[in-house]
Write an enzyme that holds these catalytic residues in place. Structure first.
Site, PDB file in Angstrom:
ATOM      1  N   HIS A  63     -47.372  12.562  15.675  1.00  0.00           N
ATOM      2  CA  HIS A  63     -47.336  11.878  14.005  1.00  0.00           C
ATOM      3  C   HIS A  63     -46.062  11.352  13.838  1.00  0.00           C
ATOM      4  CE1 HIS A  63     -43.578  14.630  14.891  1.00  0.00           C
ATOM      5  NE2 HIS A  63     -43.977  15.402  15.034  1.00  0.00           N
TER       6      HIS A  63
ATOM      7  N   GLY B  21     -43.319  10.837  13.441  1.00  0.00           N
ATOM      8  CA  GLY B  21     -42.394  10.779  13.668  1.00  0.00           C
ATOM      9  C   GLY B  21     -41.558  10.576  15.463  1.00  0.00           C
ATOM     10  N   HIS B  22     -43.254  11.548  16.457  1.00  0.00           N
ATOM     11  CA  HIS B  22     -42.852  10.617  17.717  1.00  0.00           C
ATOM     12  C   HIS B  22     -43.375   8.727  17.810  1.00  0.00           C
ATOM     13  CE1 HIS B  22     -44.758  14.928  18.408  1.00  0.00           C
ATOM     14  NE2 HIS B  22     -44.138  14.540  18.552  1.00  0.00           N
TER      15      HIS B  22
ATOM     16  N   GLN C 221     -40.700  27.143  28.500  1.00  0.00           N
ATOM     17  CA  GLN C 221     -40.466  27.290  27.140  1.00  0.00           C
ATOM     18  C   GLN C 221     -40.977  27.729  26.006  1.00  0.00           C
ATOM     19  OE1 GLN C 221     -40.641  22.862  26.310  1.00  0.00           O
ATOM     20  NE2 GLN C 221     -40.430  22.992  24.063  1.00  0.00           N
TER      21      GLN C 221
ATOM     22  N   GLY D 292     -36.585  13.163  18.585  1.00  0.00           N
ATOM     23  CA  GLY D 292     -35.627  13.361  17.599  1.00  0.00           C
ATOM     24  C   GLY D 292     -34.517  14.693  17.122  1.00  0.00           C
TER      25      GLY D 292
ATOM     26  N   LYS E 124     -34.738  16.195  14.275  1.00  0.00           N
ATOM     27  CA  LYS E 124     -35.518  17.167  13.972  1.00  0.00           C
ATOM     28  C   LYS E 124     -35.170  18.470  14.373  1.00  0.00           C
ATOM     29  CE  LYS E 124     -38.914  20.082  12.832  1.00  0.00           C
ATOM     30  NZ  LYS E 124     -39.087  20.940  13.556  1.00  0.00           N
ATOM     31  N   ASP E 125     -35.438  18.209  15.733  1.00  0.00           N
ATOM     32  CA  ASP E 125     -34.936  19.342  16.587  1.00  0.00           C
ATOM     33  C   ASP E 125     -33.339  19.425  16.970  1.00  0.00           C
ATOM     34  OD1 ASP E 125     -37.732  21.501  17.043  1.00  0.00           O
ATOM     35  OD2 ASP E 125     -38.448  18.813  17.867  1.00  0.00           O
TER      36      ASP E 125
ATOM     37  N   ARG F  53     -46.639  21.272  14.355  1.00  0.00           N
ATOM     38  CA  ARG F  53     -46.159  22.527  14.554  1.00  0.00           C
ATOM     39  C   ARG F  53     -46.898  22.481  12.003  1.00  0.00           C
ATOM     40  NH1 ARG F  53     -42.637  24.290  18.675  1.00  0.00           N
ATOM     41  NH2 ARG F  53     -43.973  25.700  19.780  1.00  0.00           N
TER      42      ARG F  53
END
Ligand code: PAF
Length: 288
Positions: A37, A39-40, A67, A154, A156-157, A194
């Site tokens: 998306h 972000g990537h 994972q 990112g 984000k994580d 997700r």
């Protein structure tokens, strides 16, 4: 920089490509699990800007089984290689490494793994036991395979980012890790592969997550301490139909929250069966 990204599926082909890169060029990697998306796309653009036109950017696309726990979404995780390759090319990647599981783990899951240490047991690590061991081990392998000098992840994580930086520091790895701010939808929802699991009504309600973050920021800006921020955010979610996994305020390295100064508000919630993570920088004691 090339106009189209070259795709390789084997380690041998990856090595051949990397060895063909001018030794004076800077080499960057953007590790992803695909389903790309904006972000990537931003990560790839930052990587391209960093290495310049003469540099080399590899994007990796690999849904890493180690994972995911047995009850998680490994099988249904979105896979869209063709579209992903186009995103990589459009945003400046030279090379896409998209291995099959057997290529990454020819002998099955590795016997030697990276132990994330105590931080790997907290927050996401507590909800998803073993998750960060899988992440750090595959990221280590991807760094080795791509021979990158700089890697982009990112924010984000956020816990993942902090742990990868810690791994690089603790294991004296020769890769610089750069965190890139979270890219958001128009309503503020943090972009995530997700998010596409959300049903329409859930997607509408998901904007409560960035709204909750704003509540936390406002409480901090009004002089509230870490506890006050957590209480306000948790209260915001009461009766929202959103289940809270955790709301925490930490220092930027995920240690104890400071009394004043820069801190991190981190939120993990569940909307139906979908987990949503978000985090933001806050300034504690802003009014003192
Ligand atoms: O953030 C992700 O997409 C994954 O955890 C990563 C870093 C690519 C490792 O599989």
């Amino acid at each position: 920089m090339s106009l189209a990204a070259h795709v390789v599926r084997t380690r041998e082909a990856l090595t051949a490509q990397i060895e063909g890169v001018d030794s004076l060029s800077r080499r960057a990697v953007v590790p992803t699990m695909g389903a790309l998306h904006s972000g990537h796309a931003t990560l790839i653009e930052r990587a391209r800007e960093y290495v310049g036109d003469s540099g080399h950017v590899t994007a990796t696309i690999f849904v890493n089984p180690t994972q995911f726990a047995a009850n998680e979404d490994f099988d249904r995780y979105p896979r869209s290689l063709q579209a992903d390759v186009e995103v990589c090319a459009r945003h400046g990647a030279d090379l896409v490494f998209a291995p099959e599981v057997g290529e990454m783990y020819p002998d099955g899951a590795t016997q030697v793994t990276v132990d994330p240490g105590p931080l790997g047991l907290l927050y996401e690590g507590a909800v998803r036991p073993g998750h960060f061991q899988g992440v750090l081990t595959v990221v280590n392998k991807l760094f080795n395979m791509t021979q990158a000098q700089v890697a982009f992840f990112g924010e984000k994580d956020y816990q993942q980012l902090v742990l990868i930086k810690q791994m690089v520091r603790d294991l004296s790895m020769g890769v610089m890790v750069i965190g890139v701010p979270t890219v958001r939808e128009v309503d503020g929802l943090a972009m995530s592969s997700r998010n596409r699991y959300l049903a329409v009504a859930e997607r509408e309600r998901a904007e409560l997550v960035p709204n909750a973050m704003k509540v936390g920021v406002d409480v901090a800006n009004a002089g509230g301490d870490a506890d006050a921020v957590v209480v306000a955010v948790e209260k915001f979610f009461d009766d929202s139909g959103i289940d809270v996994d955790y709301v925490v305020v930490t220092n930027p390295d995920l240690g104890p929250a400071p009394v004043g100064g820069e801190a991190r508000l981190i939120v993990a919630v569940r909307l139906g069966s979908v987990r949503l993570l978000d985090n933001t920088s806050i300034q504690l004691g802003a009014r003192q």
